[in-house]
Design a protein around this motif. Structure first.
Motif, mmCIF file in Angstrom:
data_model
loop_
_atom_site.group_PDB
_atom_site.id
_atom_site.type_symbol
_atom_site.label_atom_id
_atom_site.label_comp_id
_atom_site.label_asym_id
_atom_site.label_seq_id
_atom_site.Cartn_x
_atom_site.Cartn_y
_atom_site.Cartn_z
ATOM 1 N N ILE A 150 0.819 -1.237 0.000
ATOM 2 C CA ILE A 150 -0.001 -0.069 -0.093
ATOM 3 C C ILE A 150 0.949 1.403 -0.188
ATOM 4 C CG2 ILE A 150 -1.898 -1.164 1.108
ATOM 5 C CD1 ILE A 150 -0.971 0.287 3.679
ATOM 6 N N GLY A 151 2.033 1.104 0.048
ATOM 7 C CA GLY A 151 3.021 2.169 0.009
ATOM 8 C C GLY A 151 2.778 3.372 -1.035
ATOM 9 N N PRO A 152 2.771 2.991 -2.373
ATOM 10 C CA PRO A 152 2.636 3.933 -3.434
ATOM 11 C C PRO A 152 1.208 4.744 -3.225
ATOM 12 C CG PRO A 152 3.539 1.888 -4.023
ATOM 13 C CD PRO A 152 3.323 1.697 -2.581
ATOM 14 N N GLU A 153 -0.052 3.899 -2.711
ATOM 15 C CA GLU A 153 -1.206 4.379 -2.768
ATOM 16 C C GLU A 153 -1.256 5.608 -1.550
ATOM 17 O OE1 GLU A 153 -4.136 1.145 -2.478
ATOM 18 O OE2 GLU A 153 -2.449 0.017 -2.609
ATOM 19 N N ILE A 154 -0.569 5.434 -0.285
ATOM 20 C CA ILE A 154 -0.936 6.214 0.665
ATOM 21 C C ILE A 154 0.079 7.344 0.341
ATOM 22 C CG2 ILE A 154 -1.533 4.590 2.319
ATOM 23 C CD1 ILE A 154 1.255 4.221 3.495
ATOM 24 N N MET A 155 1.185 7.077 -0.441
ATOM 25 C CA MET A 155 2.357 8.208 -0.669
ATOM 26 C C MET A 155 1.667 9.066 -1.589
ATOM 27 S SD MET A 155 5.409 9.328 -0.009
ATOM 28 C CE MET A 155 6.652 8.032 0.638
ATOM 29 N N GLU A 156 0.790 8.603 -2.306
ATOM 30 C CA GLU A 156 0.144 9.525 -3.393
ATOM 31 C C GLU A 156 -0.776 10.687 -2.688
ATOM 32 O OE1 GLU A 156 -1.291 11.783 -6.631
ATOM 33 O OE2 GLU A 156 0.497 10.245 -6.525
ATOM 34 N N GLN A 157 -1.321 10.144 -1.597
ATOM 35 C CA GLN A 157 -2.079 11.031 -0.974
ATOM 36 C C GLN A 157 -1.240 12.035 0.053
ATOM 37 O OE1 GLN A 157 -5.351 11.121 -1.788
ATOM 38 N NE2 GLN A 157 -4.731 9.216 -2.818
ATOM 39 N N ALA A 158 -0.202 11.772 0.490
ATOM 40 C CA ALA A 158 0.753 12.472 1.094
ATOM 41 C C ALA A 158 1.510 13.527 0.130
ATOM 42 C CB ALA A 158 1.818 11.941 1.844
ATOM 43 N N ARG A 159 1.742 13.118 -1.289
ATOM 44 C CA ARG A 159 2.169 14.007 -2.245
ATOM 45 C C ARG A 159 1.109 15.128 -2.866
ATOM 46 N NH1 ARG A 159 2.882 10.399 -5.607
ATOM 47 N NH2 ARG A 159 5.189 9.768 -5.293
ATOM 48 N N ALA A 177 0.833 -4.168 4.182
ATOM 49 C CA ALA A 177 -0.395 -4.612 3.939
ATOM 50 C C ALA A 177 -1.017 -5.182 2.540
ATOM 51 C CB ALA A 177 -1.586 -3.620 4.358
ATOM 52 N N PRO A 178 0.049 -6.323 2.037
ATOM 53 C CA PRO A 178 -0.203 -6.827 0.692
ATOM 54 C C PRO A 178 -1.532 -7.296 0.510
ATOM 55 C CG PRO A 178 0.960 -8.370 2.201
ATOM 56 C CD PRO A 178 1.059 -6.994 2.989
ATOM 57 N N ASP A 179 -2.322 -7.726 1.611
ATOM 58 C CA ASP A 179 -3.642 -8.157 1.328
ATOM 59 C C ASP A 179 -4.595 -7.280 0.830
ATOM 60 O OD1 ASP A 179 -3.282 -7.052 3.693
ATOM 61 O OD2 ASP A 179 -5.255 -8.049 4.503
ATOM 62 N N ILE A 180 -4.551 -5.811 0.719
ATOM 63 C CA ILE A 180 -5.229 -4.935 0.399
ATOM 64 C C ILE A 180 -4.670 -4.004 -0.522
ATOM 65 C CG2 ILE A 180 -6.795 -4.966 2.480
ATOM 66 C CD1 ILE A 180 -5.432 -2.460 3.311
ATOM 67 N N ALA A 181 -3.321 -4.293 -0.830
ATOM 68 C CA ALA A 181 -2.578 -3.429 -1.823
ATOM 69 C C ALA A 181 -3.246 -3.160 -3.034
ATOM 70 C CB ALA A 181 -1.247 -4.084 -2.104
ATOM 71 N N GLY A 182 -3.442 -2.136 -3.655
ATOM 72 C CA GLY A 182 -4.030 -1.837 -5.061
ATOM 73 C C GLY A 182 -5.362 -1.868 -5.049
ATOM 74 N N GLN A 183 -6.178 -1.930 -3.799
ATOM 75 C CA GLN A 183 -7.794 -2.024 -3.759
ATOM 76 C C GLN A 183 -8.184 -0.623 -3.542
ATOM 77 O OE1 GLN A 183 -9.085 -5.373 -1.784
ATOM 78 N NE2 GLN A 183 -7.278 -6.481 -2.186
ATOM 79 N N GLY A 184 -7.187 0.390 -2.952
ATOM 80 C CA GLY A 184 -7.720 1.709 -2.809
ATOM 81 C C GLY A 184 -8.633 1.670 -1.285
ATOM 82 N N LYS A 185 -8.068 0.767 -0.488
ATOM 83 C CA LYS A 185 -8.645 0.513 0.810
ATOM 84 C C LYS A 185 -7.875 1.233 2.155
ATOM 85 C CE LYS A 185 -11.286 -3.493 -0.393
ATOM 86 N NZ LYS A 185 -11.413 -4.725 0.266
ATOM 87 N N GLY A 233 -12.523 5.203 1.130
ATOM 88 C CA GLY A 233 -11.386 4.490 0.721
ATOM 89 C C GLY A 233 -10.084 5.614 0.793
ATOM 90 N N THR A 234 -9.217 5.204 0.181
ATOM 91 C CA THR A 234 -7.809 6.201 0.237
ATOM 92 C C THR A 234 -7.811 7.372 -0.243
ATOM 93 O OG1 THR A 234 -6.705 3.929 -0.108
ATOM 94 C CG2 THR A 234 -5.276 5.764 -0.146
ATOM 95 N N ALA A 235 -8.570 7.477 -1.549
ATOM 96 C CA ALA A 235 -8.687 8.698 -2.107
ATOM 97 C C ALA A 235 -9.573 9.636 -1.496
ATOM 98 C CB ALA A 235 -8.942 8.465 -3.659
ATOM 99 N N GLU A 236 -10.649 8.831 -0.869
ATOM 100 C CA GLU A 236 -12.022 9.603 -0.435
ATOM 101 C C GLU A 236 -11.205 10.282 0.963
ATOM 102 O OE1 GLU A 236 -16.269 9.032 1.704
ATOM 103 O OE2 GLU A 236 -15.356 7.434 0.420
ATOM 104 N N ILE A 237 -10.371 9.584 1.560
ATOM 105 C CA ILE A 237 -9.588 10.219 2.851
ATOM 106 C C ILE A 237 -8.945 11.351 2.528
ATOM 107 C CG2 ILE A 237 -8.363 9.603 4.863
ATOM 108 C CD1 ILE A 237 -9.522 6.822 4.674
#
Length: 352
Positions: free
Chosen positions: A11-20, A283-291, A340-344
């Motif tokens: 999930i690193g890239p997904e959460i980093m995108e929000q920090a960016r 958290a590889p179990d939810i990676a790429g799912q936007g959760k 989801g990740t983007a909504e937050i």
């Protein structure tokens, strides 16, 4: 100002995108951003979890924002090639010895804690953990006793200088908060802890404005559950800090809300160089799912702004935006919500 972003795995890239996105919203003048590979993705692209070019980026930056590492596909690699070695390598090469882990109960989330709401409501503690010494780095091995049994051993030790520098970090942190520091050790049975306590007391003479207390680690673990509101800043060694900081994080309900900083002695033009990351894993179990909940990543950015870039006002803006989004009920799955990740990320941006 220069920041290095290392998204990593899962999930690193997904959460980093929000920090960016938060960084872009702040629109800091003169900011330069690098981005590099670490962990499993770095091994796949470069043959090593911490490539030299990534390390060079870190050394050139004023602060590093780190996502997460860990990839099940790399579990069978030799230990020095596994993703987690990226964190250890960065700490070692960058001289990062002080781990700062704040744990604060956000308003409205008291029911998420395993503690009674009236107890959880009082949590506002910063744990300062020494990172480079103690039993993790002491001599260790396997041997055979005279009776022929296998015996494992790990030697716990601290040099006076190692204790002194983490003590100074903790006293400075307490001076910037409520002015109370509790040193946690096991001086009643461990010589290492007796040295720790002696040095802490010695350093305290330079900080007369900070109230110092001492507590044995077993009592500290109990008190964190019984009455966590009594603590302001806790300073302790590597082993005890590893345990207590995870305990404190779960007292506030979710590791998806907790940031951390690893600081060294190097000073930049703006503050203290450090590496900042959420305390959760990849958290590889939810990676790429936007959760994934990106709030710990965003709060890690706030710590970077405060400690490495000297931008306290911007750090407070980010922290208040996260707190308000939570109070408005924008909760991820880790907090029983559906956001989801983007909504937050959107909710935090709206508050900013």
């Amino acid at each position: 100002m220069k920041i290095a972003l290392f998204p990593g795995d899962g999930i690193g890239p997904e959460i980093m995108e929000q920090a960016r996105r938060v960084l872009a919203k702040l629109d800091l003048p003169g900011l330069v951003v690098f981005e590099g590979d670490v962990g499993g993705i770095a091994y796949k692209r470069h043959g090593h979890p911490l490539p030299q070019e990534t390390l060079d980026m870190a050394k050139a930056a004023d602060g590093v924002l780190f996502g997460a590492v860990g990839d099940p596909a790399c579990d069978n690699l030799e230990r020095h090639l596994r993703p987690e070695q990226a964190i250890l390598g960065l700490r070692s090469h960058l001289g990062l010895f002080a781990n700062l882990r704040p744990a604060t109960m956000f308003a409205g989330l008291e029911d998420m804690s395993a503690l009674k709401p009236e107890v959880a409501r009082e949590i506002d503690v910063l744990i300062v953990r020494e990172l480079n010494g103690d039993v993790y780095f002491g001599e260790k091995g396997m041997r055979t006793t005279k009776s022929g049994e296998r015996e494992g051993y790990d030697i716990m030790s601290y040099a006076e200088s190692e204790v002194r520098r983490i003590a100074q970090t903790a006293f400075r942190a307490a001076r910037g908060r409520k002015g109370r520091l509790c040193s946690v050790d096991k001086a009643n049975v461990l010589e290492t802890s007796q040295l720790w306590r002696d040095v802490i007391v010695d350093v305290s003479a330079d900080y007369p404005d900070v109230a110092l207390s001492h507590m044995y680690v077993d009592n500290a673990a109990m008190q964190l559950v019984r009455n966590p509101g009594q603590f302001d800043v806790i300073v302790t060694g590597n082993l005890f800090g590893d345990i207590l900081s995870d305990q404190a994080s779960m007292c506030v309900g979710s590791i998806g809300l907790l940031a951390s900083a690893a600081l060294g002695e190097r000073q930049t033009d703006y503050g203290t160089f450090g590496m900042y990351e959420p305390i959760h894993g990849s958290a590889p179990d939810i990676a790429g799912q936007g959760k994934a909940n990106p709030m710990a990543m965003i709060l890690s950015l706030a710590m970077l702004l405060r400690h490495s870039l000297g931008r306290e006002a911007d750090a407070l803006r980010v922290e208040k935006a996260v707190a308000q989004a939570l109070e408005d009920g924008v909760l991820g799955a880790d907090l029983g919500g559906t956001a989801g990740t983007a909504e937050i990320g959107n909710a935090v941006l709206e508050q900013l």
